[in-house]
Design a protein around this motif. Structure first.
Motif, PDB file in Angstrom:
ATOM      1  N   ASP A 130       4.903   0.321   4.354  1.00 36.09           N
ATOM      2  CA  ASP A 130       4.704   0.064   2.194  1.00 36.09           C
ATOM      3  C   ASP A 130       5.139   0.134   1.445  1.00 36.09           C
ATOM      4  O   ASP A 130       6.425  -0.733   1.975  1.00 36.09           O
ATOM      5  CB  ASP A 130       4.139   2.274   2.490  1.00 36.09           C
ATOM      6  CG  ASP A 130       5.898   2.829   1.848  1.00 36.09           C
ATOM      7  OD1 ASP A 130       6.546   2.564   1.660  1.00 36.09           O
ATOM      8  OD2 ASP A 130       6.254   3.572   3.093  1.00 36.09           O
ATOM      9  N   GLU A 180      10.168   1.814   1.998  1.00 39.54           N
ATOM     10  CA  GLU A 180       9.797   0.727   3.187  1.00 39.54           C
ATOM     11  C   GLU A 180      10.201  -0.984   2.767  1.00 39.54           C
ATOM     12  O   GLU A 180      10.828  -1.487   3.664  1.00 39.54           O
ATOM     13  CB  GLU A 180       8.687   0.844   4.437  1.00 39.54           C
ATOM     14  CG  GLU A 180       8.699   2.235   4.828  1.00 39.54           C
ATOM     15  CD  GLU A 180       7.639   2.379   5.559  1.00 39.54           C
ATOM     16  OE1 GLU A 180       7.593   3.307   6.581  1.00 39.54           O
ATOM     17  OE2 GLU A 180       6.381   1.256   5.522  1.00 39.54           O
ATOM     18  N   TYR A 216       7.091   0.969  -1.071  1.00 40.65           N
ATOM     19  CA  TYR A 216       8.231   2.454  -1.789  1.00 40.65           C
ATOM     20  C   TYR A 216       9.217   1.923  -1.217  1.00 40.65           C
ATOM     21  O   TYR A 216       9.667   1.023  -1.192  1.00 40.65           O
ATOM     22  CB  TYR A 216       7.162   3.368  -1.815  1.00 40.65           C
ATOM     23  CG  TYR A 216       6.080   3.165  -2.506  1.00 40.65           C
ATOM     24  CD1 TYR A 216       5.319   3.795  -3.793  1.00 40.65           C
ATOM     25  CD2 TYR A 216       5.067   3.347  -1.754  1.00 40.65           C
ATOM     26  CE1 TYR A 216       4.722   3.554  -4.388  1.00 40.65           C
ATOM     27  CE2 TYR A 216       3.277   3.476  -2.334  1.00 40.65           C
ATOM     28  CZ  TYR A 216       3.526   3.306  -4.205  1.00 40.65           C
ATOM     29  OH  TYR A 216       2.142   3.320  -4.979  1.00 40.65           O
ATOM     30  N   ALA A 275       1.113  -1.234   0.084  1.00 38.46           N
ATOM     31  CA  ALA A 275      -0.206  -0.037  -0.479  1.00 38.46           C
ATOM     32  C   ALA A 275       0.825   1.605   0.232  1.00 38.46           C
ATOM     33  O   ALA A 275       2.453   1.925  -0.533  1.00 38.46           O
ATOM     34  CB  ALA A 275      -0.833   0.193   1.081  1.00 38.46           C
ATOM     35  N   ALA A 276      -0.291   2.842  -0.013  1.00 38.42           N
ATOM     36  CA  ALA A 276       0.666   3.677  -0.256  1.00 38.42           C
ATOM     37  C   ALA A 276       1.132   3.816   0.977  1.00 38.42           C
ATOM     38  O   ALA A 276       1.294   3.356   1.955  1.00 38.42           O
ATOM     39  CB  ALA A 276       0.381   4.803  -0.606  1.00 38.42           C
ATOM     40  N   PRO A 277       2.508   4.756   1.228  1.00 34.83           N
ATOM     41  CA  PRO A 277       2.443   5.079   2.681  1.00 34.83           C
ATOM     42  C   PRO A 277       1.787   5.756   3.686  1.00 34.83           C
ATOM     43  O   PRO A 277       0.655   7.121   3.539  1.00 34.83           O
ATOM     44  CB  PRO A 277       3.950   6.480   2.341  1.00 34.83           C
ATOM     45  CG  PRO A 277       3.979   5.496   0.853  1.00 34.83           C
ATOM     46  CD  PRO A 277       3.088   5.267   0.120  1.00 34.83           C
ATOM     47  N   ALA A 310      -1.054   1.533   5.726  1.00 37.74           N
ATOM     48  CA  ALA A 310      -0.992   0.098   6.127  1.00 37.74           C
ATOM     49  C   ALA A 310      -0.463   0.334   7.885  1.00 37.74           C
ATOM     50  O   ALA A 310      -0.894  -0.144   8.860  1.00 37.74           O
ATOM     51  CB  ALA A 310       0.457  -1.361   5.786  1.00 37.74           C
ATOM     52  N   ASP A 331      -4.958  -1.597   0.381  1.00 36.58           N
ATOM     53  CA  ASP A 331      -5.989  -0.169   0.191  1.00 36.58           C
ATOM     54  C   ASP A 331      -6.955  -0.615   0.853  1.00 36.58           C
ATOM     55  O   ASP A 331      -7.581   0.509   1.790  1.00 36.58           O
ATOM     56  CB  ASP A 331      -5.658  -0.346  -0.857  1.00 36.58           C
ATOM     57  CG  ASP A 331      -4.219   0.905  -0.615  1.00 36.58           C
ATOM     58  OD1 ASP A 331      -3.169   1.535   0.008  1.00 36.58           O
ATOM     59  OD2 ASP A 331      -3.424   0.089  -2.365  1.00 36.58           O
TER      60      ASP A 331
END
Length: 242
Positions: free
Chosen positions: A119, A123, A121, A97-99, A102, A175
């Motif tokens: 996340d 992470e 990205y 999911a996006a920053p 989660a 999400d």
């Protein structure tokens, strides 16, 4: 956790059985629909222990090729794992999911159980470089919600790091959980209109998936079904390589 109904017209006993199998320590599980099969990573997919099938189009094609199995999906099975298979204090990790999604909203909906989130990205990249924070947390269940292909590769990495954890993919479920406890209303599941519900709520991202790419899937379906048949035996759960 609050009400996690599975939706009218679904086989609750079958979903509970799938949840017990998917929640077993050491399991690695994913789900496919027509789009995720089109974009799958075949080597990673072939290493999944259990593959369930969602999506009316893919199910119809597999049925036409003589395969019979129950309907399951991450959004139907994961709530049962969380509510009925895991103990209340079992820790859970979310990857995807996006920053902020989660770690914030989605994690808060997991009923107060110990939760760690990364996340999809920066992470995720940091986790792959150094998984010690995840292995130190030692989750009972790891839910990987990334794009098709990538999520199976990451799930296999997690399985290597945590061989005693249950690892499942989740597509966009993290999400969806961030938006609502139950993203799809019961009637959507009952009428098998999940594709229409998603187009309505995410038209720019999903319209092509259910039009152009659906036609691409139909054109390639014979090859894709043979690919699945080569992975492992079908049974009532889906493809079961355990």
């Amino acid at each position: 956790m609050t009400d996690r109904r599975t939706g009218g017209g679904l086989d609750r006993a079958f979903l509970a059985r799938f949840a017990r199998e998917a929640g077993r320590p050491g399991s690695v599980v994913t789900w496919l629909n027509h789009w995720s099969l089109l974009h799958a990573d075949p080597p990673a997919l072939s290493q999944m222990q259990l593959i369930g099938f969602d999506g009316t189009l893919l199910q119809a094609v597999l049925t036409r090729h003589g395969h019979r199995f129950g309907r399951s999906s991450a959004d139907l099975v994961l709530p049962i794992i969380l509510d009925e298979v895991l103990a209340p204090g079992d820790p859970v990790a979310l990857i995807g999911a996006a920053p902020g999604v989660a770690a914030d909203t989605a994690a808060r909906r997991l009923g107060g159980r110990p939760t760690m989130a990364f996340d999809g990205y920066g992470e995720l990249s940091a986790l792959q470089a150094d998984p010690s924070s995840l292995t130190g947390f030692n989750p009972r269940l790891v839910i990987v919600g990334l794009g098709a292909g990538l999520q199976e590769r990451v799930a296999l990495q997690v399985h290597e790091w945590l061989p005693d954890a249950a690892v499942t993919t989740a597509g966009g479920w993290i999400d969806q959980l961030g938006r609502a406890e139950q993203y799809f209303p019961d009637w959507v599941h009952r009428l098998r209109m999940g594709w229409a519900w998603r187009i309505l709520h995410e038209p720019h991202r999903l319209l092509g998936r259910y039009t152009v790419e659906a036609l691409q899937f139909v054109a390639a379906s014979s090859v894709l079904v043979k690919q699945l048949e080569g992975i492992g035996p079908f049974n009532e759960l889906g493809i079961d390589r355990r």
